[in-house]
Every structure is written in structure tokens, then in C-alpha cells.
Design an enzyme around this catalytic site. Sequence first.
Site, PDB file in Angstrom:
ATOM      1  N   SER A 160       0.547  -1.166  -0.528  1.00 58.68           N
ATOM      2  CA  SER A 160      -0.145   0.172   0.104  1.00 58.68           C
ATOM      3  C   SER A 160       0.929   1.164  -0.087  1.00 58.68           C
ATOM      4  O   SER A 160       1.623   1.258  -0.351  1.00 58.68           O
ATOM      5  CB  SER A 160      -0.851  -0.212   1.149  1.00 58.68           C
ATOM      6  OG  SER A 160      -1.981   0.555   0.813  1.00 58.68           O
ATOM      7  N   HIS A 199      -8.376  -4.538  -1.374  1.00 59.75           N
ATOM      8  CA  HIS A 199      -6.685  -3.754  -0.649  1.00 59.75           C
ATOM      9  C   HIS A 199      -6.016  -3.946   0.265  1.00 59.75           C
ATOM     10  O   HIS A 199      -4.406  -4.638   0.442  1.00 59.75           O
ATOM     11  CB  HIS A 199      -6.872  -2.380  -0.807  1.00 59.75           C
ATOM     12  CG  HIS A 199      -5.677  -1.471  -0.782  1.00 59.75           C
ATOM     13  ND1 HIS A 199      -5.329  -1.844  -1.693  1.00 59.75           N
ATOM     14  CD2 HIS A 199      -5.561  -1.231   0.989  1.00 59.75           C
ATOM     15  CE1 HIS A 199      -3.888  -1.029  -1.013  1.00 59.75           C
ATOM     16  NE2 HIS A 199      -3.516  -0.206   0.576  1.00 59.75           N
ATOM     17  N   ASP A 236      -8.746  -5.465  -5.806  1.00 62.27           N
ATOM     18  CA  ASP A 236      -8.458  -3.768  -5.137  1.00 62.27           C
ATOM     19  C   ASP A 236      -9.307  -2.758  -5.645  1.00 62.27           C
ATOM     20  O   ASP A 236      -8.658  -2.482  -7.114  1.00 62.27           O
ATOM     21  CB  ASP A 236      -6.859  -4.508  -5.120  1.00 62.27           C
ATOM     22  CG  ASP A 236      -6.206  -2.851  -3.880  1.00 62.27           C
ATOM     23  OD1 ASP A 236      -7.126  -1.781  -4.080  1.00 62.27           O
ATOM     24  OD2 ASP A 236      -5.030  -3.037  -3.596  1.00 62.27           O
TER      25      ASP A 236
END
Lengths: 365, 365
Positions: free
Chosen positions: A145, A344, A311
Site C-alpha cells: 500500500s 486492498h 482491489d
Amino acid sequence: MSAARKILKLDRPFEMRRGGALHDVEIAYETWGDLGFCYDNAILIFTGLSPSAHAASSTEDPSPGWWEDMIGPGRPIDTRRYFVICVNSLGSPFGSTSPASINPATGSPYRLTFPVLTVEDIARAGYEVTRSLGVKQLAAVVGPSLGGMTVLAYCALFPNAARSLISISAAARSAPFSIALRSLQREIIRRDPLWREGNYDADSIPVTGMRLARKLGMITYRSAKEWAIRFGRERADAERRPGDPFGIDFEVESYLEHHASKFTGQFDPNCYLYISRAMDLFDLADHGGTVAEALRRFTVERALIIGVETDLLFPIEQQQELAEGLSAGGRDVTFEQLPSLQGHDSFLVDMDRFRPVVADFLNSH
Amino acid sequence: MSAARKILKLDRPFEMRRGGALHDVEIAYETWGDLGFCYDNAILIFTGLSPSAHAASSTEDPSPGWWEDMIGPGRPIDTRRYFVICVNSLGSPFGSTSPASINPATGSPYRLTFPVLTVEDIARAGYEVTRSLGVKQLAAVVGPSLGGMTVLAYCALFPNAARSLISISAAARSAPFSIALRSLQREIIRRDPLWREGNYDADSIPVTGMRLARKLGMITYRSAKEWAIRFGRERADAERRPGDPFGIDFEVESYLEHHASKFTGQFDPNCYLYISRAMDLFDLADHGGTVAEALRRFTVERALIIGVETDLLFPIEQQQELAEGLSAGGRDVTFEQLPSLQGHDSFLVDMDRFRPVVADFLNSH
């Protein structure tokens, strides 16, 4: 605070990329394993938006870390082989200098006088930690991330500082959809009357804004498919206050309420605003004119790019862009497109898919 | 208020599906075209969450309607052939009885004393309008989004009341992901101090909550792909207030700000809360035990199900479920899976794709 936390204190000003300088900067980090004789077995881990440097348990702090299943003896990032460092991002409130820190020049917290924070600043703070430990070249720089963005910034800023990179669910730059969501999260916090233009009291922080922003985060960190399987249309236990026609009806609402309340109070709101905006501002194209050119200049020998099909925030096309750009530059690239359902957040949850991919990459040289 | 607006006043109590009854109910609607001699050419349109009954312009009100390109002489819903009715949903503030209406029993607005609103109640209010006009069987009942859910409720509640149905970007029931997003929108409004448990003053409505909820809606109504093409990383004009480190950086933020501000003030917050929750509560399985059985019981001859591949709120799988369920019941089903980029909002924007699909269906019998 983790008993395993170490602090690097810089004795020179830290010049920020977008202007301004910080003095007496401190950077919190933890380490696992031992640095080898040739100083060539170090792995540096950058974190996502909210975690601390406590990525895994240790003798000093046996509490589980945020990536406990990934780091340790015999785990994919094997601490018997590697000396593992995880840094708390500059701007984050878990030990590193941040908007919540005292400005030595004034004796008061920086709050909104903190200079604009960029992903490059976070990368450089990590670089300072590696230098202070005597590491000239990392075996790998790793991050999911925001941490993945920081990995990209690290490689762009410091050629030859890492032999390989692992970027997980990251992007060369944020898409407008992700920017819109994060911008809205920030506005929700800023519209909480208790935010007071950043001058909230420690005992009355904008909890409502933080809780609502966190709920929005939680919705976008996962996937619709996962929730359809997990919650369906299950009704929540009868928690509704009598007379409240807008209480909780569904299990999914109860889940969000529970987890958002846990988060609130753990994270300083101004720090959240600064780091969130840093993610929007990051653009790898700043390091070469275009994303493709920036990636072409990378010097790592090998790269592992992992993305997840569900995601929403860092869609799989953005992972593909990284893999293709690095391949075009002659890097040895492994691209893993995972069908995880958890969106995610998969790198924190779907460990059965993530562990072997990371282990295979690190074991294959 | 549209000069074309007509009002049906019911002279008997309107029993609400989840309990309670409304008295002196009014239902606002508009019509286009002429009802034929056999009363068999009527099309009833239900709306999404926020529009009024003004779906298209007319002599009485020449301003463009919310589906202007779809309805009119020579348009897909051809007013030379069909008598077209669009109703303002029960619970919506544009002329129909709603939480913003005066409760005749008290002389004050209902506000949160309004009974729980369901999609079935909205459907029945539309049914009352058709009956009042002498229409026993519709040529078609049509609706997008919430309007599509209302179409399904209509067909479940009133067998033989329509010969065909057109459901656009709807669902047999809301997915937990959509519920989570709408629940968060409602909470954002309810946490605005100006909401005052629904007792806000007309001149100080919870504008901040409404604006933030609207921004979240706008983000989820479109698609990440569209925005990547439309906005990229374009920077906004220098609108940032000096000294505000969290102003607008990107064009996408400026777009959201502009449109959310337009919406606020147009829609009564309590009405928004009631209709939004009605979408969460709707479950076609309430009409037969399972969704499949409910659809099997439908009596329409033909059905057109349209869905969009980029729709986050009503994903394409939910459209497929409707098409398959209706086919299994022996209905003549046309299923259109459109590759529009504009997500859930496509039926308002991607007219070049939607117009021929609707026109072909209505012309093909």
C-alpha cells in the site's frame, strides 16, 4: 509503545521535499534477526498508512505485529537469514517526528505548521535508518500500500541502495477515484467541529470524523464480493435503540461500527491528514518525466510486484503498469496477480496466498 | 415546482408495509402523451433516489427532465405511442407525502415520526396513481436504480398489473457493500450537529452532512475507469486558500465540490435518510421465500434487464440474477450487459448505449 522500538535521532536538519525543514528529527524503527558480517542481508519494510514499526513480535515485545505471519524465523521474510528493519513513517504518530510532535523551535506541537509531507520524505527517513545501521545496500526493500509507494520512491531517490524490491498493492501514482475517496475522508475529519483547524485538545479529538473516515476506509479496503459471502443480508442482533429509526439493521453495519470504534483514538487526526494527502500527491513521474521513464531508471536486479484483482484503491492495472515498466528497463520482474477476495487489505488477511509468493521470491536467489 | 405536476390525493388511509398509516396522502406525478381508447398504452416510470416526477419536458414545463433524452415524441419511450407517467416516490420531498410533509394529525412536519418507508410502499403509491387514471394494466413498468427495485416490488405486489418490465441497474436486494456505503452516508448526515435528531430548522439544515454524503454518493455512482480517463492527475486551478494545507489539489476534488454544493439544499435530509434506508431494507425474497421463487411468480410477458459492467453499487451479477430468475419462470427476457464506463450513473449519461436498447425492446412487439 513497543519495548522493541528504537529511535534514530538526526543531528542535522531534515529538508522536506516540498519545502521547509524539520529539526531534531526522530525516526522510530524495530529490527529482527542479525546483520551479517558483510552487511548485505538487510531488508527494509515500509508500512501502510496506519501501522507502527511493530511489524512482528520479538523478545523485547512479544505482542503480535501487523505482519506477524510474514516475518520471523522460518517465515517468508526469514529472520534467521535476514536482518529485518521496519520503520515508522515520518509523519506517523508512533515514535517518528510528526504533526503531533513538539516543534523544538516553539515548544508546541507542529499541528498544521508541519511542512507538506511527501512519500519521498518517508522514503528518505527510512534511508537514514539504514545508513545509521551501516547498511549500504539492502537485500530488499519491501512495502504494501503506502509502503509500496514508499518502496518506489526509495528506489527512485537512491540508486543502488537495494538489490531487489517487493511492491504490494501499490501504484506509481494515485488514481482520481482513490484521490476522491481519500480527499473525502480528510474532509469528513476536517468538518468535525472538534478538529478546530487542527488545534484539538488531547482529550477531545475529532472522534466522530475519525470514526466516519475509518468506516469509509474499511469499506474501500475490502471488496463487495467478500462481503456478499461474509455478511449476505444477515441482520444484526437487536442493538437498535428504541425509537431510533436509523440504528443498525445489518450485520455489516455492526461490523463497521465495532472496528471503527477500535481505531479511533489510536491515530492522531492531523497525522492521518498529512499521510493521506502524501499518498495523493505521490507521482513517480516526478522522477523522470513519465512513470515509464522513472521505472526504466530503477537499478534493482529483481522486483516482485503483487496485486489483487478485487482491489478498488490500487487496481490490478496499476500493478501491471509497474511490472511492465520495470521489465522494459531490463529488471528481472515477477508479477503476481492474486484472486484474493479481501481487496486492498488482502496482504494482511489472505496470508495463504501472500506467504508463498514472498517466500519464493526471497528464496530464489 | 414543476407546472406540469399533478397530485393524486387519497381519501383513505395509506397503510404502510412495516406498520403505521398515513392520512391525506398525496402523490405527485407528471404525464406525457395520451391515454389510448383501450387504456392499454400506459408506461409507469419510477425514479432513482433523488429525482422528482419531472422526467421530461412538456408544454406545461419546458425545462429538461432528468431523463429528457429517453422520453418524448420519437424518443425510445415514445410519447406519440405511449401515455407515460412518472411518479415522485412516496417519501420524496418533491410533492409526494414525505417526512417533510405536515402530519394532519399534529399540524407539524412528520420528521422522524414518519413510519418506516419501504420500496413496496413506493410501488403501491405508484399503483394508486395508475388506478386513479383508470389504467388496469400497464404496457410497461420502468425504473432505474431504486426505480428498478420499485419495478420489482410492483410486479411482486400486483400480478397482471403490467405486461412488461424494464429494470435498469437495480437488484433483487442490496448487497452488504452497498448497504455499508448507504449506511455511512446516513450516519454522516446524522452526525452533523445541525441535524438535531431530525428537528433541524428550515434555514439551518445539516448542509455539511448532506454535502459529504453526496460526495460519497458521487464517488460510488461512477467508476474508477471513467475518472482515470476524465481527470487523470489534472491539477485544479489555484483555488486553495493561502495557509490551508488541505484545500483542493486535484481536478477531481474540484468536480466533487462543485456538484455536491449544487445538490445540497435541494433535497430534504430526513427524506434522504428514509429513502436510502428503504433501499437497504428491500428484499425481493420477502415475496416468495427466495429471490428465485419471487421472480418465478412474476406475470409479465416480457422483461428487459439492463446492467452496467462498471457499476459498483448494483453489480452486473445482480442483473444476471434477475434475468436468470425471470427466464426460469418462463418470462421472455432480454438481458443487456453494457460496457459503459460511467458506473451506476450510466443510465443518465451513456444515452447512446441506453437509448437503442430501450427503444428496441419497446418497439419489438
